[in-house]
Design a protein around this motif. Structure first.
Motif, PDB file in Angstrom:
ATOM      1  N   UNK A 199       0.827  -1.200   0.000  1.00 28.76           N
ATOM      2  CA  UNK A 199       0.000   0.000   0.000  1.00 28.76           C
ATOM      3  C   UNK A 199       0.861   1.248   0.000  1.00 28.76           C
ATOM      4  N   UNK A 200       2.006   1.176   0.680  1.00 27.14           N
ATOM      5  CA  UNK A 200       2.921   2.316   0.712  1.00 27.14           C
ATOM      6  C   UNK A 200       3.473   2.620  -0.676  1.00 27.14           C
ATOM      7  N   UNK A 201       3.574   1.592  -1.512  1.00 30.09           N
ATOM      8  CA  UNK A 201       4.041   1.817  -2.877  1.00 30.09           C
ATOM      9  C   UNK A 201       3.048   2.695  -3.642  1.00 30.09           C
ATOM     10  N   UNK A 202       1.753   2.466  -3.409  1.00 34.26           N
ATOM     11  CA  UNK A 202       0.731   3.304  -4.029  1.00 34.26           C
ATOM     12  C   UNK A 202       0.840   4.731  -3.497  1.00 34.26           C
ATOM     13  N   UNK A 203       1.028   4.876  -2.187  1.00 36.48           N
ATOM     14  CA  UNK A 203       1.172   6.205  -1.600  1.00 36.48           C
ATOM     15  C   UNK A 203       2.419   6.909  -2.126  1.00 36.48           C
ATOM     16  N   UNK A 204       3.469   6.142  -2.321  1.00 38.21           N
ATOM     17  CA  UNK A 204       4.713   6.708  -2.851  1.00 38.21           C
ATOM     18  C   UNK A 204       4.492   7.275  -4.250  1.00 38.21           C
ATOM     19  N   UNK A 205       3.779   6.526  -5.081  1.00 38.07           N
ATOM     20  CA  UNK A 205       3.478   7.009  -6.423  1.00 38.07           C
ATOM     21  C   UNK A 205       2.553   8.225  -6.373  1.00 38.07           C
ATOM     22  N   UNK A 206       1.633   8.241  -5.399  1.00 31.76           N
ATOM     23  CA  UNK A 206       0.750   9.404  -5.232  1.00 31.76           C
ATOM     24  C   UNK A 206       1.560  10.635  -4.848  1.00 31.76           C
ATOM     25  N   UNK A 207       2.581  10.440  -4.022  1.00 30.87           N
ATOM     26  CA  UNK A 207       3.446  11.554  -3.645  1.00 30.87           C
ATOM     27  C   UNK A 207       4.177  12.128  -4.843  1.00 30.87           C
ATOM     28  N   UNK A 208       4.667  11.261  -5.713  1.00 26.35           N
ATOM     29  CA  UNK A 208       5.360  11.722  -6.922  1.00 26.35           C
ATOM     30  C   UNK A 208       4.407  12.535  -7.802  1.00 26.35           C
ATOM     31  N   UNK A 209       3.163  12.044  -7.935  1.00 28.18           N
ATOM     32  CA  UNK A 209       2.183  12.747  -8.766  1.00 28.18           C
ATOM     33  C   UNK A 209       1.853  14.110  -8.177  1.00 28.18           C
ATOM     34  N   UNK A 210       1.627  14.186  -6.873  1.00 29.54           N
ATOM     35  CA  UNK A 210       1.310  15.464  -6.233  1.00 29.54           C
ATOM     36  C   UNK A 210       2.471  16.441  -6.338  1.00 29.54           C
ATOM     37  N   UNK A 211       3.679  15.952  -6.161  1.00 29.75           N
ATOM     38  CA  UNK A 211       4.845  16.827  -6.285  1.00 29.75           C
ATOM     39  C   UNK A 211       4.990  17.341  -7.714  1.00 29.75           C
ATOM     40  N   UNK A 212       4.660  16.501  -8.677  1.00 25.86           N
ATOM     41  CA  UNK A 212       4.748  16.913 -10.077  1.00 25.86           C
ATOM     42  C   UNK A 212       3.729  18.005 -10.392  1.00 25.86           C
ATOM     43  N   UNK A 213       2.585  17.961  -9.715  1.00 30.31           N
ATOM     44  CA  UNK A 213       1.545  18.967  -9.944  1.00 30.31           C
ATOM     45  C   UNK A 213       1.700  20.175  -9.020  1.00 30.31           C
ATOM     46  N   UNK A 214       2.867  20.275  -8.368  1.00 29.81           N
ATOM     47  CA  UNK A 214       3.219  21.413  -7.507  1.00 29.81           C
ATOM     48  C   UNK A 214       2.472  21.407  -6.173  1.00 29.81           C
ATOM     49  N   UNK A 215       1.836  20.292  -5.823  1.00 27.61           N
ATOM     50  CA  UNK A 215       1.244  20.160  -4.490  1.00 27.61           C
ATOM     51  C   UNK A 215       2.271  19.497  -3.583  1.00 27.61           C
ATOM     52  N   UNK A 216       3.337  20.239  -3.326  1.00 29.62           N
ATOM     53  CA  UNK A 216       4.483  19.645  -2.634  1.00 29.62           C
ATOM     54  C   UNK A 216       4.186  19.316  -1.170  1.00 29.62           C
ATOM     55  N   UNK A 217       3.302  20.070  -0.531  1.00 27.29           N
ATOM     56  CA  UNK A 217       2.966  19.773   0.864  1.00 27.29           C
ATOM     57  C   UNK A 217       2.240  18.442   0.968  1.00 27.29           C
ATOM     58  N   UNK A 218       1.309  18.199   0.064  1.00 24.61           N
ATOM     59  CA  UNK A 218       0.621  16.910   0.045  1.00 24.61           C
ATOM     60  C   UNK A 218       1.589  15.789  -0.316  1.00 24.61           C
TER      61      UNK A 218
END
Length: 389
Positions: A199-218
């Motif tokens: 499940x953490x792997x999914x969260x890790x990928x979600x973090x990459x996506x949010x950072x790419x969209x400039x939602x760095x805090x999320x």
């Protein structure tokens, strides 16, 4: 009787090389040198026994043998081993290379009608193709595989495939499809019991996506969750999560927190955290973040340099910042983005800076007055309604 290296040497010199499928034999192979280990493992695979425990040991022997052959760089022998003993197990999937003929056509799995094994072989092949940047072929393979797995309702494999598809679309910079695949993976994972580590792997990928969209805090929150989980499991991805955490802090102009975070992570091995050149070359996520950070810092420095001037040569700004003139021409984009008020005289090579216009408060004051009048009218209406009653 337990086998030892001395026992192996005795059997080898007396030509009595016959090793049963036992855990002692596997341990002996791990202690022997490469050539002797290969010979021992070959003998284990020739053992005619077929009990469940013996088959499990043979699967381990195949994995160890393929690893040995890979280290020895005997690719043809490794391919022959995988072909001859593929009926024993699935662990050799991790040792296959993208150009392996069995992976590309799946003749054996299709001929034997081993649907579930074929699907996992194709999923592994797609991952290897993505690593080799053969995106078109990997995407075509995944598109067919997703439809097939969805019909069979294999939720665990579906999560893995959708997560892989999300990574593939991210490499292709197709963010809408990254979101769609990631959402499907998360939905499928929520419908079944999915291991927390996965499940953490999914969260890790979600973090990459949010950072790419400039939602760095999320993105930072996702990376922090991933770091805690990976670090508890001793997974090497903990360091990668930690790096992304630091970059998220830097991207939101909270670089002062970096030192505090590093000091709080005592015991973590982060010797490679500051190898920025290597990161730029190897990690596309960090490379894109560094490029964005470079543009931000350049804009901040340019604004600081032009602050004392009302009219200045572009060449002089380039000299002050010690960059070529074509880099300084970013000033035109900054003017369009309203980072400062000014204009460029390209013919004369000058930058003309205007004074910051004073904010006109008449509109905000008018809106406040109108809102207050509305409240007064509503109050009078309520009061008159009570009198009438």
């Amino acid at each position: 009787m337990a086998l030892t290296l001395q026992g192996f040497e005795f059997l080898h010199t007396t030509a009595m090389v016959s090793f049963p499928a036992t855990t002692e034999t596997i341990s002996l192979a791990l202690e022997a040198n490469s050539s002797e280990a290969i010979q021992i493992l070959d003998q284990v695979l020739e053992d005619p026994s077929s009990s469940p425990e013996d088959l499990r040991i043979k699967e381990q022997a195949i994995t160890n043998l393929c690893e040995r052959l890979t280290k020895e760089k005997t690719g043809q022998d490794r391919e022959n081993c995988q072909r001859d003993h593929r009926c024993h197990g699935k662990d050799t999937l991790n040792n296959w290379s993208p150009d392996h003929s069995l992976q590309r056509d799946g003749e054996w799995t299709r001929a034997e009608k081993r649907t579930f094994l074929r699907q996992r072989v194709e999923a592994r092949l797609a991952a290897l193709l993505m690593e080799n940047k053969e995106y078109v072929e990997a995407l075509a393979l995944l598109s067919t595989l997703v439809k097939e797995v969805s019909r069979l309702d294999d939720q665990v494999l579906l999560v893995e495939i959708e997560l892989l598809e999300s990574k593939l679309h991210f490499s292709l910079r197709n963010l809408p499809k990254v979101k769609a695949a990631l959402t499907t993976a998360r939905t499928a994972a929520n419908a079944i019991y999915y291991p927390p580590a996965q499940q953490r792997t999914i969260n890790f990928q979600s973090g990459i996506l949010n950072a790419e969209e400039k939602y760095c805090k999320t993105g930072y929150n996702y990376f922090f969750e991933g770091f805690e989980s990976f670090n508890a499991l001793g997974n090497s991805r903990a360091v990668l999560s930690f790096k992304y955490m630091l970059f998220c802090k830097i991207m939101v102009s909270q670089a002062d927190d970096v030192v505090r975070i590093i000091s709080s992570m005592a015991g973590l091995q982060y010797n490679a955290l500051y190898d920025y050149k290597a990161e730029q070359e190897d990690d596309p996520v960090i490379h894109r973040h560094l490029s964005s950070l470079y543009d931000t810092l350049l804009e901040q420095n340019l604004c600081r340099l032009i602050e004392p001037f009302s009219r200045v040569e572009i060449a002089h700004i380039a000299e002050l910042i010690e960059l070529p003139i074509d880099h300084v021409e970013k000033l035109s984009q900054m003017i369009l983005d309203k980072n400062f008020a000014g204009t460029l005289d390209q013919g004369a090579g000058y930058l003309i800076i205007f004074e910051d216009p004073k904010a006109d408060t008449i509109y905000s004051v008018t809106l406040d007055t109108t809102a207050n009048m509305e409240k007064v009218v509503d109050s009078l209406y309520v009061r008159s309604a009570k009198i009438m009653a």
